[in-house]
Design a protein around this motif. Sequence first.
Motif, PDB file in Angstrom:
ATOM      1  N   SER A 101       0.820  -1.211   0.000  1.00  0.00           N
ATOM      2  CA  SER A 101       0.000   0.000   0.000  1.00  0.00           C
ATOM      3  C   SER A 101       0.854   1.261   0.000  1.00  0.00           C
ATOM      4  O   SER A 101       0.460   2.282  -0.564  1.00  0.00           O
ATOM      5  CB  SER A 101      -0.938   0.003   1.218  1.00  0.00           C
ATOM      6  N   LEU A 102       2.020   1.194   0.647  1.00  0.00           N
ATOM      7  CA  LEU A 102       2.931   2.341   0.661  1.00  0.00           C
ATOM      8  C   LEU A 102       3.293   2.752  -0.772  1.00  0.00           C
ATOM      9  O   LEU A 102       3.139   3.913  -1.162  1.00  0.00           O
ATOM     10  CB  LEU A 102       4.181   1.987   1.461  1.00  0.00           C
ATOM     11  N   PHE A 103       3.753   1.781  -1.563  1.00  0.00           N
ATOM     12  CA  PHE A 103       4.156   2.105  -2.933  1.00  0.00           C
ATOM     13  C   PHE A 103       2.956   2.335  -3.850  1.00  0.00           C
ATOM     14  O   PHE A 103       3.038   3.130  -4.800  1.00  0.00           O
ATOM     15  CB  PHE A 103       5.068   1.009  -3.483  1.00  0.00           C
ATOM     16  N   ALA A 104       1.840   1.661  -3.559  1.00  0.00           N
ATOM     17  CA  ALA A 104       0.628   1.919  -4.336  1.00  0.00           C
ATOM     18  C   ALA A 104       0.144   3.347  -4.099  1.00  0.00           C
ATOM     19  O   ALA A 104      -0.252   4.056  -5.027  1.00  0.00           O
ATOM     20  CB  ALA A 104      -0.465   0.915  -3.968  1.00  0.00           C
ATOM     21  N   TYR A 143      -0.898   6.382  -6.778  1.00  0.00           N
ATOM     22  CA  TYR A 143      -2.176   7.049  -7.068  1.00  0.00           C
ATOM     23  C   TYR A 143      -2.431   8.283  -6.224  1.00  0.00           C
ATOM     24  O   TYR A 143      -3.123   9.202  -6.668  1.00  0.00           O
ATOM     25  CB  TYR A 143      -3.351   6.073  -7.017  1.00  0.00           C
ATOM     26  N   GLU A 144      -1.860   8.373  -5.032  1.00  0.00           N
ATOM     27  CA  GLU A 144      -2.018   9.612  -4.273  1.00  0.00           C
ATOM     28  C   GLU A 144      -1.124  10.712  -4.841  1.00  0.00           C
ATOM     29  O   GLU A 144      -1.477  11.888  -4.811  1.00  0.00           O
ATOM     30  CB  GLU A 144      -1.712   9.389  -2.792  1.00  0.00           C
ATOM     31  N   GLY A 145       0.043  10.307  -5.358  1.00  0.00           N
ATOM     32  CA  GLY A 145       0.865  11.286  -6.054  1.00  0.00           C
ATOM     33  C   GLY A 145       0.130  11.866  -7.237  1.00  0.00           C
ATOM     34  O   GLY A 145       0.197  13.069  -7.516  1.00  0.00           O
ATOM     35  N   LEU A 171      -3.024   0.715 -10.523  1.00  0.00           N
ATOM     36  CA  LEU A 171      -1.711   1.350 -10.589  1.00  0.00           C
ATOM     37  C   LEU A 171      -1.309   1.773 -11.994  1.00  0.00           C
ATOM     38  O   LEU A 171      -0.646   2.799 -12.172  1.00  0.00           O
ATOM     39  CB  LEU A 171      -0.655   0.417 -10.008  1.00  0.00           C
ATOM     40  N   LEU A 172      -1.683   1.015 -13.009  1.00  0.00           N
ATOM     41  CA  LEU A 172      -1.256   1.356 -14.364  1.00  0.00           C
ATOM     42  C   LEU A 172      -2.024   2.536 -14.941  1.00  0.00           C
ATOM     43  O   LEU A 172      -1.527   3.240 -15.826  1.00  0.00           O
ATOM     44  CB  LEU A 172      -1.404   0.138 -15.279  1.00  0.00           C
ATOM     45  N   ALA A 173      -3.229   2.796 -14.443  1.00  0.00           N
ATOM     46  CA  ALA A 173      -4.025   3.910 -14.960  1.00  0.00           C
ATOM     47  C   ALA A 173      -3.378   5.258 -14.660  1.00  0.00           C
ATOM     48  O   ALA A 173      -3.566   6.226 -15.412  1.00  0.00           O
ATOM     49  CB  ALA A 173      -5.440   3.865 -14.381  1.00  0.00           C
ATOM     50  N   LEU A 184     -11.132   4.730 -14.102  1.00  0.00           N
ATOM     51  CA  LEU A 184     -10.559   3.391 -14.199  1.00  0.00           C
ATOM     52  C   LEU A 184      -9.648   3.092 -13.014  1.00  0.00           C
ATOM     53  O   LEU A 184      -9.659   1.981 -12.464  1.00  0.00           O
ATOM     54  CB  LEU A 184      -9.774   3.261 -15.508  1.00  0.00           C
ATOM     55  N   GLU A 185      -8.883   4.076 -12.603  1.00  0.00           N
ATOM     56  CA  GLU A 185      -8.005   3.895 -11.443  1.00  0.00           C
ATOM     57  C   GLU A 185      -8.814   3.587 -10.189  1.00  0.00           C
ATOM     58  O   GLU A 185      -8.468   2.706  -9.400  1.00  0.00           O
ATOM     59  CB  GLU A 185      -7.166   5.162 -11.240  1.00  0.00           C
ATOM     60  N   ARG A 186      -9.930   4.297 -10.003  1.00  0.00           N
ATOM     61  CA  ARG A 186     -10.795   4.043  -8.856  1.00  0.00           C
ATOM     62  C   ARG A 186     -11.467   2.671  -8.936  1.00  0.00           C
ATOM     63  O   ARG A 186     -11.673   2.007  -7.905  1.00  0.00           O
ATOM     64  CB  ARG A 186     -11.866   5.131  -8.758  1.00  0.00           C
ATOM     65  N   LEU A 187     -11.811   2.236 -10.151  1.00  0.00           N
ATOM     66  CA  LEU A 187     -12.397   0.905 -10.318  1.00  0.00           C
ATOM     67  C   LEU A 187     -11.416  -0.179  -9.878  1.00  0.00           C
ATOM     68  O   LEU A 187     -11.796  -1.148  -9.214  1.00  0.00           O
ATOM     69  CB  LEU A 187     -12.801   0.691 -11.781  1.00  0.00           C
ATOM     70  N   GLY A 188     -10.156  -0.015 -10.262  1.00  0.00           N
ATOM     71  CA  GLY A 188      -9.142  -0.979  -9.857  1.00  0.00           C
ATOM     72  C   GLY A 188      -8.985  -1.035  -8.353  1.00  0.00           C
ATOM     73  O   GLY A 188      -8.893  -2.119  -7.757  1.00  0.00           O
TER      74      GLY A 188
END
Length: 383
Positions: free
Chosen positions: A15-18, A22-24, A83-85, A104-108
């Motif tokens: 979660s740290l790297f995730a 996406y928070e970045g 993560l890829l979105a 799409l990012e939120r769906l993932g």
Amino acid sequence: MRKSTVFIVILGIVSLFADMTYEGGRGITGPFLAFLGASAFMVGFAAGFGELSGYLVRFLSGYISDRTGRYWLITFAGYLINLLAVPLLAFAGNWQVAVLLIILERLGKGLRTPPRDAMLSYASYDMGHGAGFGLHEALDQIGAVAGPLMVFIVLASGGGYREGFLVLLAPATIAIAVLVTGYLMFPRPSELEASGEIDYRDFRGAYWLYLASVCFVALGYADFPLIGYHLGVRSVLDPSNIPIIYALAMLTDALSALVSGRYFDRYGFRVMALAVLVSMFYAPLSFLGGSWAAVMGAVLWGVGMGAQESVMRAAVSAFSSPERRGSAYGTFNTIFGVAWFSGSLIMSYLYGLSVPGLVAFSIITQSAALVILLGLEGFRSAG
């Protein structure tokens, strides 16, 4: 170190790297959409509908996880999409494509959250659900601080929004690698929870009170892209400083999660009530004040988010049996998401009409949540 703790730490590192990824990205999505020509309403819609889509898919994801037992498979699929979105936003040529990728990012994220949280709940049985989810959220938020800082460095060095999104491919790759390690070490995480004699039917009445409070919290909590949009278009802060404000909010989130989670195991919903009372003042500070008020607003916003991410998730474990844990998280998140989406639309609309009206709406809904949480604690004590 116990196996259960090791498992929580591994998922925390994922979660740290995730979150770095996406928070970045989320720290600049508001200004980026404005740069592409999107309106304030569309910024709110993208954030709100993205959250709604992610939360709606959680109901199905949680149900399938319990029915099939494929917690890891669904978690992997969700993380890959999630993560890829984000780095793909670097190639968005217009705001319509950017909105699609944001959704799409939120769906993932929605797809992988119920099975992941179910696995976390198994591992946090020994140390206490509040402490376990608090530890995970604290690690999670380290990434939420580092991600916006990475983007800030890119912007401060003369890069643009697209370069800011592209650099986030690195932490996304690391997150997937650590997730693979977690699977190889703990292929059956349900074995980490000891069997117990708790009759979960005793909690049904309190559970509906709990969901009511959750709805009011979600209704009145503005998504950060709308806050970032306001700070940018009203020139409260220089756009390059908005990621710093977001990083500060995420740092506060991490500290709040550790404290709230730990004390929730001891004092129950009074901890959540106190967090709501403190954080409800984020709205007037963020939307009505100047630069220093915006800083304080970000801190209070982070206090509330940290309590939500630790206490609200931990409580679901206390209300649900192990074999239905995925479904419980899916249902909880779906209801929360509908309320969040509704609140995002309402506050985005109010922003165009009256900023003080938006602030009043936020305070009223948070106050309603506070009253219900205090009633819930009374119900819990009586039970």
